[in-house]
Design a protein around this motif. Structure first.
Motif, short mmCIF file in Angstrom:
data_model
loop_
_atom_site.label_atom_id
_atom_site.label_comp_id
_atom_site.label_asym_id
_atom_site.label_seq_id
_atom_site.Cartn_x
_atom_site.Cartn_y
_atom_site.Cartn_z
N TYR A 229 -11.40 1.23 -1.36
CA TYR A 229 -12.17 0.09 -0.89
C TYR A 229 -11.29 -0.96 -0.24
CZ TYR A 229 -16.62 1.54 -2.94
OH TYR A 229 -17.79 2.20 -3.19
N GLY A 230 -10.02 -0.98 -0.59
CA GLY A 230 -9.11 -1.91 0.06
C GLY A 230 -8.99 -1.66 1.55
N ASP A 231 -9.11 -0.38 1.96
CA ASP A 231 -9.07 -0.05 3.39
C ASP A 231 -10.24 -0.66 4.12
OD1 ASP A 231 -6.72 1.65 3.30
OD2 ASP A 231 -7.96 3.14 2.29
N PHE A 232 -11.44 -0.68 3.46
CA PHE A 232 -12.61 -1.29 4.09
C PHE A 232 -12.34 -2.76 4.37
CE2 PHE A 232 -15.30 1.47 0.96
CZ PHE A 232 -14.69 2.62 1.42
N LYS A 233 -11.77 -3.43 3.37
CA LYS A 233 -11.54 -4.88 3.49
C LYS A 233 -10.47 -5.19 4.53
CE LYS A 233 -12.74 -5.14 -1.39
NZ LYS A 233 -12.22 -5.28 -2.77
N LEU A 234 -9.43 -4.35 4.58
CA LEU A 234 -8.40 -4.56 5.58
C LEU A 234 -8.96 -4.36 6.99
CD1 LEU A 234 -5.53 -5.01 6.57
CD2 LEU A 234 -5.02 -2.62 6.03
N PHE A 235 -9.78 -3.33 7.18
CA PHE A 235 -10.36 -3.08 8.50
C PHE A 235 -11.32 -4.21 8.87
CE2 PHE A 235 -12.64 0.15 11.40
CZ PHE A 235 -11.75 -0.10 12.42
N ALA A 236 -12.03 -4.74 7.87
CA ALA A 236 -12.90 -5.90 8.13
C ALA A 236 -12.07 -7.10 8.58
CB ALA A 236 -13.69 -6.24 6.87
N ALA A 237 -10.92 -7.30 7.93
CA ALA A 237 -10.04 -8.41 8.32
C ALA A 237 -9.53 -8.23 9.75
CB ALA A 237 -8.87 -8.51 7.34
N LEU A 238 -9.16 -7.00 10.11
CA LEU A 238 -8.71 -6.74 11.48
C LEU A 238 -9.84 -7.00 12.46
CD1 LEU A 238 -6.60 -3.49 10.95
CD2 LEU A 238 -5.77 -5.82 11.21
N GLY A 239 -11.07 -6.64 12.09
CA GLY A 239 -12.21 -6.92 12.94
C GLY A 239 -12.43 -8.40 13.13
N ALA A 240 -12.18 -9.19 12.07
CA ALA A 240 -12.33 -10.64 12.17
C ALA A 240 -11.30 -11.25 13.13
CB ALA A 240 -12.22 -11.28 10.79
N TRP A 241 -10.11 -10.72 13.14
CA TRP A 241 -9.04 -11.24 14.01
C TRP A 241 -9.16 -10.73 15.44
CZ3 TRP A 241 -5.17 -14.78 13.34
CH2 TRP A 241 -5.01 -15.28 12.05
N LEU A 242 -9.52 -9.47 15.61
CA LEU A 242 -9.46 -8.84 16.93
C LEU A 242 -10.82 -8.74 17.61
CD1 LEU A 242 -7.02 -5.97 15.92
CD2 LEU A 242 -6.43 -8.05 17.17
N GLY A 243 -11.90 -8.81 16.83
CA GLY A 243 -13.24 -8.70 17.40
C GLY A 243 -13.73 -7.26 17.42
N THR A 244 -15.03 -7.11 17.67
CA THR A 244 -15.65 -5.78 17.63
C THR A 244 -15.05 -4.85 18.68
OG1 THR A 244 -17.39 -6.65 19.06
CG2 THR A 244 -17.85 -6.57 16.71
N GLY A 245 -14.65 -5.40 19.83
CA GLY A 245 -14.17 -4.56 20.92
C GLY A 245 -12.91 -3.79 20.61
N HIS A 246 -12.13 -4.23 19.61
CA HIS A 246 -10.86 -3.57 19.30
C HIS A 246 -10.96 -2.58 18.15
CE1 HIS A 246 -9.19 -6.74 21.81
NE2 HIS A 246 -8.04 -6.12 21.79
N LEU A 247 -12.10 -2.51 17.48
CA LEU A 247 -12.18 -1.70 16.27
C LEU A 247 -11.92 -0.22 16.55
CD1 LEU A 247 -15.18 -3.28 14.34
CD2 LEU A 247 -12.75 -3.43 13.79
N ASP B 270 0.83 -1.21 0.00
CA ASP B 270 0.00 0.00 0.00
C ASP B 270 0.87 1.25 0.00
OD1 ASP B 270 -2.45 1.28 -0.07
OD2 ASP B 270 -2.63 1.40 2.11
N TRP B 271 1.97 1.21 0.75
CA TRP B 271 2.86 2.37 0.79
C TRP B 271 3.47 2.66 -0.58
CZ3 TRP B 271 3.48 6.23 4.02
CH2 TRP B 271 4.61 7.05 3.89
N ASP B 272 3.83 1.59 -1.29
CA ASP B 272 4.47 1.75 -2.60
C ASP B 272 3.48 2.14 -3.69
OD1 ASP B 272 6.93 1.09 -1.53
OD2 ASP B 272 6.85 -1.00 -2.18
N THR B 273 2.28 1.56 -3.65
CA THR B 273 1.38 1.62 -4.80
C THR B 273 -0.02 2.17 -4.49
OG1 THR B 273 0.53 -0.63 -4.47
CG2 THR B 273 2.55 -0.40 -5.76
N THR B 274 -0.34 2.37 -3.22
CA THR B 274 -1.71 2.70 -2.74
C THR B 274 -2.70 1.62 -3.14
OG1 THR B 274 -2.38 4.06 -4.65
CG2 THR B 274 -1.22 5.19 -2.85
N LEU B 275 -2.23 0.38 -3.23
CA LEU B 275 -3.10 -0.76 -3.51
C LEU B 275 -3.10 -1.70 -2.30
CD1 LEU B 275 -1.92 -1.70 -7.14
CD2 LEU B 275 -4.05 -0.52 -6.52
N LEU B 276 -4.27 -2.24 -2.00
CA LEU B 276 -4.40 -3.30 -1.00
C LEU B 276 -5.05 -4.49 -1.71
CD1 LEU B 276 -5.62 -1.23 2.10
CD2 LEU B 276 -3.48 -2.50 1.93
N PRO B 277 -4.26 -5.42 -2.21
CA PRO B 277 -4.78 -6.49 -3.07
C PRO B 277 -5.81 -7.38 -2.37
CG PRO B 277 -2.38 -6.36 -3.20
CD PRO B 277 -2.80 -5.50 -2.06
N ASP B 278 -6.90 -7.67 -3.10
CA ASP B 278 -7.89 -8.62 -2.59
C ASP B 278 -7.26 -9.97 -2.31
OD1 ASP B 278 -9.79 -6.67 -2.84
OD2 ASP B 278 -10.81 -7.55 -4.57
#
Length: 285
Positions: A205-223, A142-150
């Protein structure tokens, strides 16, 4: 017993060094693979023949010096050690090798060792090591290309739900599921609110998916903690770049993914209890 424990930590660290070497390949090649795929799809959509392209994927062709094309042998590709022995230069043309390569290997090795230190020789340690490795790759892509690959964010999301179902994370499955939903929708709402108010896109939209992934790992309480940490660090970092002139003006976009990923790793390292003590206002429930 103590010797066996530190042996496990060391073995995980060595595994992390090797994974870090592989991540360097992923970070460089995956965006280029995506660009090639887009070019082929655009040509197909326009009814034109696909552009001729050499075979290019994560495995092929073998690693080469970008300056002289020297094929890098196995003995020149030992994580960290080869960089030191070569003096940070190509053995053929003596061109300088970026310091980022051994740093990625070293950071990944340290993260893997930390996971073994915290969770021992277990599936839990392997799961969180994979989590950390994915975030390292996503940060630099993301830093290099502003892409967050699916190809990275979506497997990370599903892996988080799987890890929760197996009890490898502290988030119960219902918290992981709703964490993924809330993570995606929260940034989606912020995106559209900002776009309707300013006419500009504040994130991808890649940011949405990354945050969703973090929510899956950490749970709602950490968002909220993740979002606060990412926003604060991102604002400070962007302001610093503006002050020192690394970016010309405030409208230059800065990738948000690295700060989300960094906040996710900080949450993993700190753990729920320490994080609640450090950021009590981020855990209202």
């Amino acid at each position: 017993m103590l010797e066996a424990f530190w042996l496990q930590v060391g073995l995980f660290g060595l595994l992390g060094l090797m994974i870090g070497s592989f991540l360097n390949v992923v970070i460089y090649r995956l965006p280029k693979m995506m660009e090639r795929q887009w070019a082929a799809e655009c040509a197909e959509y326009a009814g034109q023949p696909a552009p001729a392209q050499d075979r290019f994927n994560i495995v092929l062709p073998g690693s080469r010096c970008p300056q002289c094309g020297h094929a890098i042998g196995w003995h020149e590709n030992i994580p960290v050690l080869s960089y030191v022995l070569l003096g940070g230069r190509c053995s053929a043309c003596k061109a300088r090798i970026s310091l980022r390569y051994p740093l990625v290997e070293l950071v990944t090795g340290l993260l893997f060792a930390f996971c073994a230190w915290r969770w021992g020789w277990s599936w839990q340690a392997l799961a969180w090591s994979g989590f950390a490795a994915a975030l390292v790759a996503l940060t630099l892509i993301d830093w290099d290309t502003t892409l967050l690959p699916d190809g990275l964010t979506l497997p990370l999301l599903w892996a988080g739900l799987l890890a929760s179902s197996r009890g490898w994370t502290a988030a119960p499955l219902d918290s992981a599921i709703w964490g993924a939903v809330a993570g995606y929708l929260s940034l989606w709402l912020i995106y559209w609110t900002f776009k309707l108010a300013t006419g500009k896109e504040g994130m991808g939209y890649g940011d949405f998916k990354l945050f969703a992934a973090l929510g899956a790992w950490l749970g709602t309480g950490h968002l909220l903690a993740v979002l606060l940490l990412a926003s604060i660090v991102g604002a400070v970092f962007g302001g610093a770049l503006l002050v020192i002139g690394r970016i010309a003006h405030k409208d230059v976009p800065i990738a948000f993914g690295p700060f989300l990923a960094g906040a996710g790793m900080l949450c993993m390292i700190a753990g729920p209890d320490n994080l609640r003590r450090l950021l009590p206002f981020a855990f209202p429930f």
